[in-house]
Design an enzyme around this catalytic site. Structure first.
Site, PDB file in Angstrom:
ATOM      1  CD  GLU A  92      -3.098   0.898   2.187  1.00  0.00           C
ATOM      2  OE1 GLU A  92      -3.436  -0.266   2.478  1.00  0.00           O
ATOM      3  OE2 GLU A  92      -3.654   1.905   2.632  1.00  0.00           O
TER       4      GLU A  92
ATOM      5  CD  GLU B  52      -7.767   5.982   6.589  1.00  0.00           C
ATOM      6  OE1 GLU B  52      -6.964   5.068   6.429  1.00  0.00           O
ATOM      7  OE2 GLU B  52      -7.575   7.138   6.175  1.00  0.00           O
TER       8      GLU B  52
ATOM      9  CG  ASP C  49      -2.815  10.841   5.729  1.00  0.00           C
ATOM     10  OD1 ASP C  49      -1.814  10.340   6.261  1.00  0.00           O
ATOM     11  OD2 ASP C  49      -3.530  10.225   4.911  1.00  0.00           O
TER      12      ASP C  49
ATOM     13  CD  GLU D 205       2.494   6.257  11.334  1.00  0.00           C
ATOM     14  OE1 GLU D 205       1.950   5.795  12.355  1.00  0.00           O
ATOM     15  OE2 GLU D 205       2.007   6.126  10.182  1.00  0.00           O
TER      16      GLU D 205
ATOM     17  CD  GLU E  75      -0.744   8.131   1.163  1.00  0.00           C
ATOM     18  OE1 GLU E  75      -0.166   7.766   2.207  1.00  0.00           O
ATOM     19  OE2 GLU E  75      -1.985   8.091   1.023  1.00  0.00           O
TER      20      GLU E  75
END
Lengths: 647, 647
Positions: B135, B262, B341, B363, B369
């Site tokens: 992913e 999610e 995000d 994190e 992405e």
């Protein structure tokens, strides 16, 4: 009601068992070699009456006579009734029509009809992939294919064939026009033998099969290094392979080809014309009486949105009109009804006005790709009636070409392996209407909707009237809450359901509305991209001038300021707001109407349609709010009536 | 150059063989039970020098001493050099650091270093699915999994472990946080035995494994009917299953959990708190010294765009801050650096300012992405340096929490089975910088980029300088042509690459810019959604006032009119136009800079980076044009400098 509910089955569609009809004692008499038709007639009467009481007093004659090939007549006789046809197929159509009229409740004595189809080919196109998935399918998966093999229930195929024959369909293309490496092999063994078995199931019903073929089959199937249609080896491949096909299926109808379109190979890749491509393949099937349906859906699907010169609706005309007269006799150009792609509102494709020496098929889409996906209610018959009546030249309606340039009517079907065939049972009406209108383009949406309701549902007057009203208004309602005035698209990319005003705005598909802070639309007049110049002069003038342009197509042809005054005095912007608020309200009213039918239609029908109407209402509200917010954000102008527009 | 080109391998990343370094004759002396480290040191010197000439004149001592657990020292001695560490891991880090400094060209006599990491856990998160797909992976497929099984090359795993250990990584979570039914089974046989074998390959390098677990594992793996964390059976499941895991892998680091996020299950589905969920699982691993990393990425991903009250960045704080102090000692809350995000520009998550009695992990996302997907050049080190220096309270930088509340630094990795690990070789720099910054947050991007270039490429001064300049400017360039001033998103939904200004505008993901004809942005001040109230007062005031709000975050915190005057006097709209025109120009300049490196870097590096920079240029132009057209259409206001904006 209990009895009716017990015997009703969505699976039987418009060939319902009926408990309410008065049976008539009779004997069926059929001529030589008409056993199948005799049997179909008998089965049909049993459906309607439960049983047939034999009687010598009254005879139902089934006979062939010297009518035209597909012409039939229905005639009451003294102590009997005659169904006659110019061929077996014609007689079969007569039988179904006779049964159909009985099912509406007419008494036999009053059934007089004499009918022949306007066009020779009435064809269903399946967009079924051989893995079982249906492209743009909203009623389950394929009932022909699974796991890249034929995989079907013989009984279901026969029932499907009967349903199709009963509305006059005589050709079925079984696989998706987007042919892949697997389905390219349908014209070769081992799949060909399987296809021949399927063809045999359809044959008694007068239905001939077609396949979509891959333009690059010479390479994929034949192992050649080119598919150049002028290459001798390629010509030989098509000839030899077609001979094999016709050896297995002598009454095979022919091939459907999507070439040079959306990443499909085609003649232009080899510097050849569309005619070169079509004629090579047509020459291969000509000795067997086969046809090539060659799609005109050719356009640049890799357009740069910054390129304001290229105008997608102009593409088909540019590719095909200059080739008029150069196609072989057994080539039929298959042209979508509009110049874009099965939108809610488009003008008629200008090709219909301008191909004088080419045989044409008009292609409709029964599958509701852009028209609600069998969730939102949408009676296509209403739209088709308008399209068929649209002008293609001064005083000349599109339907007047039927039996002239237009020799075939085709449609992408809305069926799948759902038990009721179409997902939403009310979408069966679109399938029914398609067949009937393809046979007789003079039929009105109202007639067809009424007929379909009568033969499908046993309900009361309120039930019939409510469903009729819902269907008749459904297209207008859907149009009012979606993309306004012929602008098209504004849907979510790829799935084509639900609003996304800018969804296609910066993409490569060539479908742009170019909404700015003061105006929206593409100027397609002779002063703009010049699209209107593809029409005969009278139409060009009508579309060119904003005053004479049909208002429902305003944003298809013109770039219009939001403060433009519509015919009723409202601004364009206020019109957009109004239609979206009202459309969502009407979607709610549809649901409320349906709710009055509980206990008036079978419970499973009530429930499944209600569930869809609830989804439609959510969809309509989402469209209303996204579209209104979009234009409010663009303009900063409030709704005159002060209704809620979200920021 | 020829020689260098021959031995260079993208696969070796920053552990390149070097032909240019002057070898030194020496003998390695290592203490008891340090064979592996001795061997790593020997292999490293051979990489650098080609061979080791043994000599009694000079001794390289490898020894353990009484330094802290992960602390090492590098000390030149008379006739020798000492690498010492407080543990085997520490000594190994010392060896790699020593080799690394040699690789930069330093002479041994000058290498003095004394170092210990600021945080105990420096962890890589793989978003690898067990079917092999990663992913948000932009460098091929998983090198752990294929076809729902472990499937790896042992040598590659060892090389990967060495690369990770060489930058101080001591924990690796091998599977995607979005756990499915297959990967849920990693904590049970038969997969557990396979995982234990993999763990054994990482063990010598001081790297402990973690797995992402499914919150509903009690049902999926345990066959229970609930996952309620307060259910006795559920607690027993986690205990028993964890005992099995630790029996197989005694040094297992623990679990990573994405819950209530999610569409993942979580404690809230059972009316329990996040602490209830985390503590139940933590209690199960506590007896074995295991940890639970519990992600705070909890928000409503089914928001209605019409709902202007709900403000996604506020969600994590709302869910977790009230629970401060209620988490078990071995729970570590894993908090994304920003409240949204992994966007190009976000403030620091307010949770870092407000969790005083909870252990935290920060994190990051090395996988690009939203930052160019390893096509567009983007040095994350530059962004991380800013983030680490950002205030979390008056005068207090985020990095000051390292070793305090923040006990772990984690990141989603950018690796895959491409031979060069990261697709774009220049993206190796992000992976390298992550490990080094996690160890020592005081390191600057410039230092790390320079270091990485030195040890990776053998090129000349122009080459080093050019690559350094390209990397240092890359983040600013990418930011300038994408979403402006912290507004975020504006990317294509689902793939997150390329522009789509309204792509998320009417979706359910909670990320809206609400651009109208006169203004853009969401007011997140104390007078708006109140997001700023989640920060300590000094920060709240700074963000609340448009004058004191950092300009690069202007549109994150404020709704701003297009005619708002920026600090340099330009309007916001003109700023947007300028930055997009300039950003696309700078993307072109990046390509031109790179083109000067032909024959200065290995040809395959030159070619593959050039191909990506060409794609980046297309992407930058697409962003420029879509963004500029979007705002031009909204406002009707021309660019002051008359540059081309498409209609």
């Amino acid at each position: 009601m209990d009895h009716a509910r017990r015997i009703f089955s969505e699976y039987n569609a418009w060939l319902q068992s009926k408990s309410s009809l008065e049976p008539k004692a009779l004997r069926i008499k059929a001529g030589f070699d008409l056993d199948f038709i005799h049997q179909e007639c008998r089965l049909g009467l049993i459906r309607l009456w439960g049983e047939i009481q034999e009687s010598d007093e009254y005879t139902l004659h089934l006979k062939m006579n010297d009518l035209e090939h597909e012409e039939f007549s229905l005639t009451p006789l003294e102590n009997g009734f005659e169904i006659a046809g110019g061929s077996k197929n014609a007689l079969l159509y007569g039988v179904y029509r006779f049964l159909n009229r009985l099912a509406t409740g007419e008494s036999m004595e009053k059934i007089h009809e004499h009918s022949a189809p306007k066009v020779d080919y009435r064809i269903i196109n399946h967009w079924d992939n051989m893995d079982g998935h249906i492209e743009r399918g909203y009623a389950g998966n394929s009932f022909f294919f699974l796991n890249n093999k034929f995989d079907y229930d013989q009984e279901r195929i026969k029932n499907y064939a009967r349903l199709m024959a009963s509305i006059g369909i005589n050709g079925i293309c079984i696989n998706n026009v987007n042919v892949n490496k697997v389905s390219a092999g349908l014209i070769a063994e081992p799949l060909l033998t399987d296809m021949a078995e399927l063809a045999a199931l359809f044959r008694p019903f007068g239905i001939r099969l077609l396949v979509s073929v891959h333009f690059d089959a010479p390479m994929i199937v034949g192992g050649l290094t080119t598919s150049d249609p002028l290459d001798a080896g390629v010509k030989e491949f098509w000839k030899a392979q077609s001979a094999i096909v016709y050896d297995k299926i002598p009454d095979f109808l022919g091939y459907l080809v999507k070439a040079d379109s959306e990443f499909r190979g085609g003649p232009e890749a080899f510097g050849r014309t569309q005619a070169d491509g079509a004629n090579t393949i047509a020459a291969a099937v000509a000795p067997f009486g086969g046809l090539v349906f060659w799609r005109c859906f050719v356009y640049n699907c890799q357009q740069d949105w910054r390129d304001a010169q290229t105008d997608r609706p102009m593409a088909a005309y540019k590719h095909f009109q200059p080739l008029d007269g150069t196609f072989d006799q057994n080539v039929i150009l298959q042209i979508k009804n509009g110049p874009v792609d099965f939108q809610t509102r488009e003008p008629v494709s200008p090709l219909f006005s301008n191909l004088k020496n080419t045989r044409e098929a008009i292609e409709f889409q029964i599958a509701q790709e852009y028209t609600g996906q069998q969730i939102d209610l949408y009676s296509l018959a209403v739209q088709w009636e308008e399209i068929l009546a649209a002008e293609v030249d001064k005083g000349k309606q599109l339907k007047s070409l039927f039996g002239q340039e237009i020799v075939a009517v085709t449609a992408v079907t809305n069926t799948g392996n759902n038990m009721n065939w179409t997902g939403n049972i009310l979408a069966q009406c679109n399938l029914y209407a398609f067949g009937r209108m393809a046979w007789n383009p003079e039929l009105t949406a109202k007639e067809l909707i009424r007929e379909w309701i009568q033969i499908t549902f046993e309900t009361d007057a309120h039930g019939r009237q409510t469903i009729e009203e819902m269907l008749l208004t459904s297209r207008g309602i859907y149009e009012s809450y979606t993309a306004p005035l012929g602008i098209g698209f504004m849907v979510n990319p790829s799935n084509h359901y639900g609003p996304n005003v800018d969804g296609y705005e910066f993409s490569h598909w060539g479908t742009y509305h170019r909404a700015s802070s003061d105006a929206i639309g593409v100027d397609r007049t002779s002063k703009g991209t010049g699209f209107t110049l593809q029409y005969p002069e009278s139409l060009q003038r009508m579309y060119d001038h904003i005053e004479s342009c049909p208002e429902e197509l305003l944003l298809f042809f013109h770039r219009v300021r939001y403060d433009y005054k519509m015919k009723d005095g409202r601004t364009l912007l206020q019109y957009i707001y109004d239609s979206h608020f009202e459309g969502a309200q009407q979607a709610e009213a549809l649901l409320q109407s349906w709710e009055t039918l509980e206990n008036r239609v079978p419970q499973e029908v009530f429930n499944s349609v209600k569930a869809r109407l609830q989804l439609q209402l959510l969809n309509a509200r989402e469209w209303r709010d996204q579209v209104n917010t979009y234009f409010y954000r663009k303009t900063g102008i409030d709704d005159e009536k002060g209704r809620k527009i979200y920021m």
